[in-house]
Design a protein around this motif. Structure first.
Motif, PDB file in Angstrom:
ATOM      1  N   UNK C  77       0.818  -1.212   0.000  1.00  0.00           N
ATOM      2  CA  UNK C  77       0.000   0.000   0.000  1.00  0.00           C
ATOM      3  C   UNK C  77       0.853   1.263   0.000  1.00  0.00           C
ATOM      4  N   UNK C  78       2.101   1.169   0.453  1.00  0.00           N
ATOM      5  CA  UNK C  78       2.912   2.383   0.483  1.00  0.00           C
ATOM      6  C   UNK C  78       3.442   2.725  -0.911  1.00  0.00           C
ATOM      7  N   UNK C  79       3.275   1.761  -1.815  1.00  0.00           N
ATOM      8  CA  UNK C  79       3.734   2.034  -3.184  1.00  0.00           C
ATOM      9  C   UNK C  79       2.674   2.699  -4.043  1.00  0.00           C
ATOM     10  N   UNK C  80       1.468   2.635  -3.530  1.00  0.00           N
ATOM     11  CA  UNK C  80       0.391   3.221  -4.323  1.00  0.00           C
ATOM     12  C   UNK C  80       0.626   4.702  -4.560  1.00  0.00           C
ATOM     13  N   UNK C  81       0.477   5.108  -5.816  1.00  0.00           N
ATOM     14  CA  UNK C  81       0.599   6.529  -6.163  1.00  0.00           C
ATOM     15  C   UNK C  81      -0.723   6.967  -6.753  1.00  0.00           C
ATOM     16  N   UNK C  82      -1.237   8.066  -6.286  1.00  0.00           N
ATOM     17  CA  UNK C  82      -2.519   8.546  -6.807  1.00  0.00           C
ATOM     18  C   UNK C  82      -2.344   9.937  -7.396  1.00  0.00           C
ATOM     19  N   UNK C  83      -1.700   9.958  -8.532  1.00  0.00           N
ATOM     20  CA  UNK C  83      -1.376  11.266  -9.111  1.00  0.00           C
ATOM     21  C   UNK C  83      -2.602  11.992  -9.621  1.00  0.00           C
ATOM     22  N   UNK C  84      -3.363  11.335 -10.475  1.00  0.00           N
ATOM     23  CA  UNK C  84      -4.422  12.076 -11.165  1.00  0.00           C
ATOM     24  C   UNK C  84      -5.798  11.454 -10.965  1.00  0.00           C
ATOM     25  N   UNK C  85      -6.250  11.499  -9.756  1.00  0.00           N
ATOM     26  CA  UNK C  85      -7.587  10.950  -9.529  1.00  0.00           C
ATOM     27  C   UNK C  85      -8.598  12.045  -9.784  1.00  0.00           C
ATOM     28  N   UNK C  86      -8.681  12.450 -11.030  1.00  0.00           N
ATOM     29  CA  UNK C  86      -9.468  13.647 -11.314  1.00  0.00           C
ATOM     30  C   UNK C  86     -10.950  13.407 -11.331  1.00  0.00           C
ATOM     31  N   UNK C  87     -11.355  12.247 -11.783  1.00  0.00           N
ATOM     32  CA  UNK C  87     -12.801  11.991 -11.844  1.00  0.00           C
ATOM     33  C   UNK C  87     -13.144  10.712 -11.093  1.00  0.00           C
ATOM     34  N   UNK C  88     -14.414  10.565 -10.835  1.00  0.00           N
ATOM     35  CA  UNK C  88     -14.889   9.363 -10.160  1.00  0.00           C
ATOM     36  C   UNK C  88     -14.587   8.118 -10.975  1.00  0.00           C
ATOM     37  N   UNK C  89     -14.674   8.277 -12.290  1.00  0.00           N
ATOM     38  CA  UNK C  89     -14.404   7.125 -13.142  1.00  0.00           C
ATOM     39  C   UNK C  89     -12.965   6.647 -12.962  1.00  0.00           C
ATOM     40  N   UNK C  90     -12.050   7.626 -12.979  1.00  0.00           N
ATOM     41  CA  UNK C  90     -10.650   7.267 -12.779  1.00  0.00           C
ATOM     42  C   UNK C  90     -10.462   6.638 -11.398  1.00  0.00           C
ATOM     43  N   UNK C  96     -10.165  -0.258  -8.177  1.00  0.00           N
ATOM     44  CA  UNK C  96     -10.275  -1.635  -8.643  1.00  0.00           C
ATOM     45  C   UNK C  96      -8.881  -2.245  -8.820  1.00  0.00           C
ATOM     46  N   UNK C  97      -8.011  -1.430  -9.396  1.00  0.00           N
ATOM     47  CA  UNK C  97      -6.653  -1.915  -9.631  1.00  0.00           C
ATOM     48  C   UNK C  97      -5.939  -2.266  -8.312  1.00  0.00           C
ATOM     49  N   UNK C  98      -5.977  -1.341  -7.399  1.00  0.00           N
ATOM     50  CA  UNK C  98      -5.261  -1.621  -6.144  1.00  0.00           C
ATOM     51  C   UNK C  98      -5.981  -2.689  -5.313  1.00  0.00           C
ATOM     52  N   UNK C  99      -7.282  -2.741  -5.482  1.00  0.00           N
ATOM     53  CA  UNK C  99      -8.033  -3.789  -4.806  1.00  0.00           C
ATOM     54  C   UNK C  99      -7.567  -5.161  -5.266  1.00  0.00           C
ATOM     55  N   UNK C 100      -7.438  -5.298  -6.575  1.00  0.00           N
ATOM     56  CA  UNK C 100      -6.977  -6.573  -7.119  1.00  0.00           C
ATOM     57  C   UNK C 100      -5.556  -6.875  -6.676  1.00  0.00           C
ATOM     58  N   UNK C 101      -4.762  -5.835  -6.664  1.00  0.00           N
ATOM     59  CA  UNK C 101      -3.360  -5.988  -6.245  1.00  0.00           C
ATOM     60  C   UNK C 101      -3.298  -6.564  -4.830  1.00  0.00           C
ATOM     61  N   UNK C 102      -4.091  -5.978  -3.953  1.00  0.00           N
ATOM     62  CA  UNK C 102      -4.140  -6.424  -2.563  1.00  0.00           C
ATOM     63  C   UNK C 102      -4.676  -7.855  -2.472  1.00  0.00           C
ATOM     64  N   UNK C 103      -5.759  -8.064  -3.186  1.00  0.00           N
ATOM     65  CA  UNK C 103      -6.374  -9.393  -3.161  1.00  0.00           C
ATOM     66  C   UNK C 103      -5.364 -10.455  -3.588  1.00  0.00           C
ATOM     67  N   UNK C 104      -4.588 -10.131  -4.616  1.00  0.00           N
ATOM     68  CA  UNK C 104      -3.597 -11.089  -5.077  1.00  0.00           C
ATOM     69  C   UNK C 104      -2.522 -11.349  -4.031  1.00  0.00           C
ATOM     70  N   UNK C 105      -2.205 -10.307  -3.295  1.00  0.00           N
ATOM     71  CA  UNK C 105      -1.263 -10.513  -2.196  1.00  0.00           C
ATOM     72  C   UNK C 105      -1.778 -11.581  -1.242  1.00  0.00           C
TER      73      UNK C 105
END
Lengths: 238, 238, 238, 238
Positions: C77-90, C96-105
């Motif tokens: 989780x400390x590697x997560x970078x959230x540069x451009x979370x400009x919209x809800x869609x993004x 979803x991406x980080x969720x999957x990443x965690x789940x895979x862990x």
DNA sequence: CATGAATGAGATTTCATTCAT
DNA sequence: GATGAATGAAATCTCATTCAT
């Protein structure tokens, strides 16, 4: 290296033997329930936990000892061969021989014998079953042996199983007195076996011609309880 | 008033009896160590503490029961009178009579018999001593009786004490099988006693005239261990 | 020579790894208290004492495993970078991406996950403190993240710490069911993550236009306890 | 007489209660494995043996406590009636009501709650099964409830079982923080429940009109691990 | 007398850890 | 380093006996 490994293995065996010896002694001295694992390890000089490296517990160890005794017994009697029991004289000699053999087993394994005769029963249901199976086996063997003697015309026809039971009892009690209680210690083993064999074969009866001398038969006074007819036995214990 | 006192006293006696009965049963069923005081009082329906109003403890009660058995036995055999054992025939009849008498004692007091034969030994050192004294007494009585028979010319001269021991063992084991284990339950008591008496008197040997028929005597094959010569017995218990 | 040293060192590392693997497996299977050091060394095939050449004890090893899990988590989780979370869609895609990443862990480290979720707590006070610190760290991170989303106008203003706790709980239990108990094994990981993200963002509520169709809203019957309202649960254990 | 009997019975009940209370406390403080029977009896001030008059052992007692908790929970949620959940407003109010009811259960039974959440799992296989059954029951109940809400057009169609699991997780962790760890102690219970309900219904998403104000959305800096990105956690324990 | 709850000594057994070989 | 036997502290549980009510 090799030497070291041997040393370790030997040490292990030695300890195992020590534990078994100590346990056998104490079981023989005090019986199963009075014997504490702590006493066993104390006598050997090891820690309490060490006991459980060699035996799964007190009961399994006891079972092992009882079975060792049974095994010795079975092994002994299963080796007997009776090829040519053609005459009563030969039979008598043979019986004497195997009687002595058995007696020596008991004498040599005095502690196991004590353990078996003191407490083989009543410690555990499984043990009881095992011991009873053992007795059945001995009865069967002996009954078959007796029947064979009858087939050969050496002994009378009778209830051979009952005869086997009687015989076992005879031997048992003599063993108890001789080995366990040591009240017969002053009697020669040879004499005892002799007695048993003769009694097995001929009983006690005076031979026939005596009937022709009735003058020998005097009136018999009441005989039993020679010490104290109204003997009272201790009644209280703490 | 008077009535009440009697009632109370009776109640007390009743309770005493109930406790003894229950204890006897459970000791016979489970043996000394498996029997819990809680089981005894539960069967009677009284409180745990009540037990100790009637008995000093579990061990004293057990001792009392064992002694009751010994007492019954001693009483029985000390009453035997052998006035006119003039012939072997009379002796045989007499032995049969007292044998049955004794057998009935065991059968009627089945629970006490079980208690005695299962665990009279090994519960307490004092008990052991007492039981051993009892055996000594029986041996002495029997030996004296046997000697007397000899004096009358009815039986051969032999080691009468050893004979007594053998006889006790014979009876003992038959009793164990008949009353305690009930493996002889299908055999008539009368037959058993008959067998014992005949065996005591005559042993097993074929009578003399058989010697004139040597053609009946064939070679005997090895006979023992009819089931499994190398039989292995269970070795492990939990 | 050099080769030997390397080999020896490698052997050591291999053994270290083997022990850790075996321990991880058995801890995951049986839990901390049911796991015996003897089982671990047995699975690896080394002597009992060897264990203590690589680990200071059972508890330190367990702590190491728990920490390895925490470390993996923190690293992820400390590697997560959230540069451009400009919209809800993004945001949704990113979550979803980080969720999957965690789940895979969790899926890849199934045993560590089991260990953590089954018994991270309650083994040792020091562990507990450590785990609690970890949770604080996660809460803080998540709360900060949430607050940032709010700053960007993506989510509503709320108690961000409480939100973080809720979110952790949501994920936690799903992981437990999916990885530890495997009761969700038939559900696609992707669907699960999807569900979690959507729920995090939108909750369960029907969107507004529904309010214009009140005819859809029927009276709701009492619903809970569909199986057995007065269900009784087992009460006794040995 | 009557008074005396009552006194005794009361004393018994009192002692039973004392033992349970003490056990509950110590289990909650130290966990199952760290709790010794000796500690429990010491706190109550009775002898070791007394414990076994009231409970069959440590494990059965623990099981009883866990089940008491489960029972309380099941009883609570099985009493919920949802007659007229016609609108989202009513639903929200109802959810708030039952949320508070549940929260109060946990607060009032703080020790049982601690016991359940700390160590309900991993003590005994039978316990585990029981607890898992309990969770299944809760999931089922909740899923059915959710589905019903959907039938009434109040919530969106979704994987209701998964939703149930998420919801349970949310509540669980909040309870853990509030009751067990007391890290949320400064937050009002009411606020917490409010938060949970709102989140359940609406998630976190900003409502639609916000999209018309993109000027509020600034670039988000990397956010996670605000304290120490490379945080290392303790690795060694004795 | 009766009750039955309380006692507590004591026995078995487990297992993490140590240490001589 | 590796071994594995030995250790021994510690914990659970039993049950005969006591004693206040």
């Amino acid at each position: 290296m090799v030497k070291k490994r041997i040393t370790r293995e030997e040490k292990r065996k030695q300890r195992h033997a020590n534990l078994k010896t100590a346990a056998t002694q104490i079981f023989a001295e005090q019986g199963y329930h009075e014997t504490k694992v702590s006493q066993i390890v104390e006598r050997v000089g090891v820690a309490q936990g060490t006991f459980y490296l060699y035996y799964e517990g007190k009961k399994p160890l006891f079972g092992e000892l009882v079975n060792e005794f049974l095994q010795l017994f079975v092994t002994t009697i299963s080796q007997w061969k009776f090829a040519n029991l053609e005459t009563l004289d030969i039979l008598e000699v043979e019986l004497h021989r195997i009687g002595l053999q058995l007696a020596n087993l008991f004498v040599n394994k005095k502690d196991l014998t004590k353990i078996f005769f003191r407490e083989a029963l009543g410690v555990d249901e499984v043990f009881d079953t095992n011991v009873r199976e053992f007795y059945e086996y001995v009865y069967d063997s002996l009954a078959a042996f007796n029947e064979n003697l009858w087939t050969q015309g050496l002994i009378e026809k009778m209830n051979f199983r009952l005869l086997a039971i009687q015989t076992v009892g005879m031997i048992e009690r003599v063993i108890k007195e001789f080995v366990v209680n040591e009240t017969l210690a002053n009697t020669e083993l040879d004499e005892i076996v002799d007695h048993l064999v003769l009694n097995f074969l001929s009983g006690t009866r005076k031979n026939i011609q005596l009937k022709t001398h009735p003058e020998l038969q005097a009136a018999a006074p009441a005989l039993l309880s020679p010490k104290s007819p109204d003997r009272t036995l201790r009644t209280t214990w703490k």
